[in-house]
Design a protein around this motif. Structure first.
Motif, mmCIF file in Angstrom:
data_model
loop_
_atom_site.group_PDB
_atom_site.id
_atom_site.type_symbol
_atom_site.label_atom_id
_atom_site.label_comp_id
_atom_site.label_asym_id
_atom_site.label_seq_id
_atom_site.Cartn_x
_atom_site.Cartn_y
_atom_site.Cartn_z
ATOM 1 N N ASP A 121 23.679 -15.887 -15.493
ATOM 2 C CA ASP A 121 23.829 -15.087 -15.661
ATOM 3 C C ASP A 121 23.403 -13.667 -15.312
ATOM 4 O O ASP A 121 23.939 -13.046 -14.330
ATOM 5 C CB ASP A 121 24.032 -14.334 -16.884
ATOM 6 C CG ASP A 121 25.917 -14.809 -17.920
ATOM 7 O OD1 ASP A 121 26.935 -15.015 -16.495
ATOM 8 O OD2 ASP A 121 26.030 -14.247 -18.673
ATOM 9 N N ALA A 122 22.174 -14.078 -15.501
ATOM 10 C CA ALA A 122 20.991 -12.785 -14.424
ATOM 11 C C ALA A 122 21.314 -12.996 -13.382
ATOM 12 O O ALA A 122 20.950 -12.160 -11.983
ATOM 13 C CB ALA A 122 19.657 -13.593 -15.103
ATOM 14 N N LEU A 123 21.321 -14.032 -12.753
ATOM 15 C CA LEU A 123 20.878 -14.345 -10.678
ATOM 16 C C LEU A 123 22.133 -13.884 -10.868
ATOM 17 O O LEU A 123 22.022 -13.310 -9.539
ATOM 18 C CB LEU A 123 21.662 -15.840 -10.821
ATOM 19 C CG LEU A 123 20.302 -16.608 -10.413
ATOM 20 C CD1 LEU A 123 21.067 -18.343 -10.291
ATOM 21 C CD2 LEU A 123 19.866 -16.595 -8.855
ATOM 22 N N ARG A 124 23.765 -13.992 -11.359
ATOM 23 C CA ARG A 124 24.937 -13.701 -10.960
ATOM 24 C C ARG A 124 24.562 -11.611 -11.292
ATOM 25 O O ARG A 124 24.995 -10.954 -10.590
ATOM 26 C CB ARG A 124 25.782 -13.977 -11.938
ATOM 27 C CG ARG A 124 26.357 -14.815 -11.763
ATOM 28 C CD ARG A 124 27.609 -15.324 -12.028
ATOM 29 N NE ARG A 124 27.933 -15.317 -12.704
ATOM 30 C CZ ARG A 124 29.748 -14.906 -13.257
ATOM 31 N NH1 ARG A 124 28.747 -15.576 -14.677
ATOM 32 N NH2 ARG A 124 30.606 -14.239 -13.101
ATOM 33 N N ALA A 125 23.743 -11.658 -12.270
ATOM 34 C CA ALA A 125 23.471 -9.790 -12.341
ATOM 35 C C ALA A 125 23.219 -9.525 -11.315
ATOM 36 O O ALA A 125 22.948 -8.013 -11.278
ATOM 37 C CB ALA A 125 23.203 -9.418 -13.605
ATOM 38 N N PHE A 126 22.011 -10.437 -10.597
ATOM 39 C CA PHE A 126 21.147 -9.640 -9.792
ATOM 40 C C PHE A 126 21.697 -9.679 -8.161
ATOM 41 O O PHE A 126 20.911 -9.581 -7.408
ATOM 42 C CB PHE A 126 19.792 -10.451 -9.703
ATOM 43 C CG PHE A 126 19.107 -9.122 -11.031
ATOM 44 C CD1 PHE A 126 18.536 -8.620 -11.152
ATOM 45 C CD2 PHE A 126 19.146 -9.972 -11.987
ATOM 46 C CE1 PHE A 126 18.184 -7.354 -12.221
ATOM 47 C CE2 PHE A 126 17.894 -9.559 -13.404
ATOM 48 C CZ PHE A 126 17.199 -8.053 -13.418
ATOM 49 N N GLY A 127 22.983 -10.263 -8.575
ATOM 50 C CA GLY A 127 23.570 -10.336 -7.013
ATOM 51 C C GLY A 127 23.619 -11.156 -5.898
ATOM 52 O O GLY A 127 23.393 -11.390 -4.923
ATOM 53 N N ALA A 128 22.485 -12.376 -6.533
ATOM 54 C CA ALA A 128 22.626 -13.555 -6.404
ATOM 55 C C ALA A 128 23.862 -14.725 -6.767
ATOM 56 O O ALA A 128 24.186 -14.118 -7.877
ATOM 57 C CB ALA A 128 21.346 -14.490 -6.708
#
Ligand SMILES: Nc1ncnc2c1ncn2[C@@H]1O[C@H](COP(=O)(O)OP(=O)(O)OP(=O)(O)O)[C@@H](O)[C@H]1O
Ligand SMILES: [Mg+2]
Lengths: 251, 256
Positions: A121-128
């Motif tokens: 989720d963090a990856l996606r949240a930071f636009g990756a």
């Protein structure tokens, strides 16, 4: 959802993942570090396992066929049996199964733990994109590394068979090697080297799929890791059969 | 302004959010209050498009997040930083790598510029000198502060804080709250999820109270405190009583 519906849904999700991988394949140039690291991990960490697997399969193949052939006084055929058997079938399948266990379990448990601790989720949240950052590097690494590893299994297997038939059946080493190499036709090499590429692709994508879809805490992670290894091992056997039966006849 | 309009979401037959409508004003600190399991973290995940709602829309800069293409969503996320409740630090990376991982255009920066950036961010959260540690070597509160530094690394317009002060000592709590105030002065919008009323009231401009997936009250602190809603009264009762508690009042006066 019934089991059947879940399976269809899973297949659909898996195909979407594969579509995603192909759509973003170009992103690998932005993630070279990850890709090289995964290649290194597959290569160095699996080398010894593949070496042992190939060696013993080659030795066993030579002993078993040698005893049968000896009764006809045809021990000269051991070389051909071992080299064709290793390059066409056993090398790729043994390497594939060992790598399915090793690389498959590694990918699923890593990605699954990341999923559970919200790192995905963090990856996606930071636009990756997790597919670009995690799945594609692992897939490329498997595509690139499985072939040389299979080649090692093949060669070590033939060498193991050569030593055994020299010791047990007194065949000449240089004659064995020459026969082993000359028995291999283009078609054998082609099939034997194409298999690991398919195996690598499916092991990497199946294990990443099960990693990314992990839910239900540590039990869920355990279950998905088992599933990844079971499904990719089963698929290896099925693909191998398809190659042996269908692709071989088409060529 | 970020608007959530009639958002509903159900996961595994569990109603997580039920017809949630709320506005987040830019440049303000919005506090989301509510008991455990109310759906506070879920609201943050919906805003970032990590979860797709079953119904309703999210409007960010005039665009519906639910209808955005993947690329548009990635662009949106680059404007929004988030501090996850469980930190979600990448455990295979060091503190410095965690913070720089997503920095856009970091390839253009020199080694020294990156080092300076890291030092600046870490001193911001009182963690100077931890650059090369791995998350597993940090305490819970330290992880939280690294997660905050990571969220701030790319100067986002909006920062979503999920329980930023839970588990921190009073000194670090104070510095995090000051940081949120400082961000506001720089024009950054903060959305702070918390159930610690003191912290909420210290930094909050607008308040949203949520219970069982529904908004029960929203507005300024006065509006919330004057609310007739029994749940809101119950939720704020202890806070109001504490302020009438002579010990707290006297200690506040003495410290002034
Ligand atoms: N991945 C998930 N799948 C299914 N249900 C979930 C999931 N995550 C959360 N829930 C459920 O959604 C509801 C709201 O969860 P949420 O995490 O938003 O609560 P919260 O207000 O942040 O609580 P807390 O203060 O304890 O963090 C809970 O009832 C929870 O059981
Ligand atoms: Mg929460």
């Amino acid at each position: 959802m019934t089991r059947f519906q879940k399976m269809i849904f899973g297949l659909q999700e898996f195909s979407l993942l594969i579509k995603d991988i192909f759509a973003h394949l170009g992103s690998v140039k932005d993630n070279w570090t990850e890709t090289i690291q995964e290649m290194y991990l597959i290569g160095t960490k699996s080398f010894f396992l593949i070496f042992l697997g190939g060696l013993f399969i080659g030795i066993i193949l030579a002993i078993e066929t040698g005893h049968q052939l000896e009764t006809f006084g045809a021990t000269a055929w051991i070389a051909k049996t071992v080299s064709l058997g290793m390059v066409r079938e056993l090398g790729p399948v043994i390497a594939g199964l060992l790598l399915a266990a090793r690389t498959g379990a590694k990918n699923t448990s890593e990605l699954g733990a990341m999923q559970l601790s919200e790192q995905i989720d963090a990856l996606r949240a930071f636009g990756a994109s997790p597919v670009e950052k995690l799945v594609i590097p692992r897939t490329i690494a498997a595509l690139v590394m499985f072939l040389p590893l299979t080649l090692i299994a093949d060669i070590v297997g033939i060498l193991g068979g050569m030593l055994v038939s020299n010791q047990t059946f007194h065949s000449d080493i240089s004659v064995f090697w020459n026969t082993a190499v000359t028995s291999l036709k283009m078609k054998d090499l082609f099939v034997g080297f194409l298999k690991p590429i398919f195996f690598g692709f499916f092991i990497a994508t199946i294990s990443c799929y099960f990693g990314l879809t992990t839910k239900g805490g540590t039990t869920g992670l355990g279950k998905n890791t088992i599933n990844a290894v079971v499904y990719s091992s089963a698929l290896i056997l099925v693909i191998d059969f398809i190659f042996t039966k269908v692709v071989w006849e088409l060529l | 302004m970020i608007e959530l309009k009639n958002i509903s979401i159900t996961l595994n037959d569990n109603v997580i959010l039920d017809d949630v409508t709320l506005n987040i004003e830019m440049g303000m600190n919005t506090i989301v209050l509510g008991p455990s399991g109310a759906g506070k973290s879920s609201i943050l995940k919906i805003i970032l498009g990590l979860w797709k709602p079953d119904n309703g829309e999210i409007i960010f800069e005039g665009k519906n997040v639910c209808k955005m293409t993947d690329d548009e969503i990635l662009q949106l996320r680059k404007k929004v930083g988030i501090v996850f409740q469980g930190n979600a630090l990448f455990d295979s990376l060091t503190v410095a790598e965690n913070i720089l991982y997503f920095l856009p255009g970091k390839k253009k920066l020199s080694e020294n510029e990156l080092k300076y950036k890291i030092e600046e961010l870490l001193s911001f959260v009182n963690l100077s000198g931890t650059e090369n540690l791995y998350p597993e070597e940090l305490s819970g509160g330290m992880k939280k502060r690294v997660a905050i530094a990571r969220a701030l690394a790319f100067n986002p317009q909006v920062v979503l804080f999920d329980e930023p002060t839970t588990g921190l000592d009073p000194i670090n709590t104070e510095s995090i709250l000051e940081l949120i105030e400082k961000l506001k002065q720089n024009g950054t919008t903060s959305v702070v999820v918390t159930h610690i009323l003191d912290d909420a009231i210290e930094v909050g401009d607008n308040f949203i109270v949520i219970n069982e997936g529904k908004i029960v009250e929203a507005g300024s602190l006065e509006k919330i405190l004057r609310s007739k809603n029994p749940f809101v009264n119950e939720f704020f009762k202890r806070f109001i009583e504490e302020n009438h508690n002579p010990f707290i009042r006297i200690s506040k006066e003495v410290n002034k």
